[in-house]
Design an enzyme around this catalytic site. Structure first.
Site: not given
Length: 254
Positions: A22, A157, A192-193
């Protein structure tokens, strides 16, 4: 100082936690392209070895879990012996938790804080003596849009990433006299994935994100990589204590 010298990281050693995939990988690649030797860390040795093979010579992998705080000093000592003293640290490793506040357990909340806040604190503390001995350093925290704007279902988070902002300001004030600069990057929605996993089955959310991003597109991992190079380079020698959004304007968009 010419243009190349202003942005060169030649002779520097950069340590990127969570550097195998990433955004961590993207920053490692950018640092390497700018001339730094790069050390990446992570919990999965197979992923690290694949990343090193892809990144090429001048890249080194050390298996490490940032939540194992007591091991941070030993890690930096091994890196200093085998590669050299890091004068760039990127606190990138972390975990995500998407749950409502009422379903997030206290243990889960503390676990996210421990990984981000505790891990970054321990790694930062471990590299400071070496940076002081070299007379300079750049420490980067990879913050988030949740450091800047409210989002539902990510309370742990958000608390961790907002905590990064306070750490950056406090550390910049304390370490500035040692010529150690401390800054943060707050990535927006980057292609990103992980992003695709979150959005490919949710066209409404994807449309909402793009509609509030003035540039109307997702960012590239290299946007974060080159931002990290800039903040760590001589050209940013008087930039200290900032949180740089790299988000296409999402944090100020309407």
């Amino acid at each position: 100082m010419d243009f190349h010298e202003a942005f060169s990281l030649s002779g520097r050693i950069a340590l990127v936690t969570g550097g195998g995939t990433g955004l961590g990988y993207a920053m490692a690649a950018a640092f390497r392209a700018a001339g730094a030797l790069v050390v990446i860390t992570g919990r999965r040795n197979d992923v690290l070895q694949q990343a090193v093979a892809s990144l090429g010579p001048g890249t080194f992998a050390f298996e490490h879990d940032v939540t194992d705080s007591p091991s941070a000093i030993g890690l930096t000592e091994r890196i200093s012996l085998e590669v050299g003293t890091p004068t760039i640290l990127v606190n990138n490793a972390g975990v995500h938790l998407k749950k409502s506040v009422c379903t997030t357990t206290y243990e889960e909340f503390c676990g996210v804080l421990d990984c981000h806040i505790g891990g970054a604190f321990s790694m930062t503390q471990a590299v400071i003596p070496g940076m002081r001995s070299k007379g300079h350093g750049s420490i980067l925290f990879i913050a988030s849009m949740t450091s800047l704007i409210g989002m539902p279902n990510v309370v742990a988070y958000s608390a961790a990433k907002a905590g990064y902002v306070g750490m950056v300001r406090a550390l910049a004030s304390e370490l500035g006299p040692d010529n150690i600069r401390v800054n943060a990057i707050a990535p927006g929605w980057i292609d990103t994935p992980m992003l695709h996993n979150a959005l490919d089955g949710d066209p409404l959310r994807k449309a909402k994100i793009l509609s509030r991003t003035p540039q109307g597109r997702f960012g590239s991992p290299s946007d974060i990589g080159w931002s990290a190079v800039y903040l760590s380079s001589p050209s940013a020698s008087f930039i200290n204590g900032v949180v740089l959004p790299v988000d296409g304007g999402a944090s100020i968009g309407f």
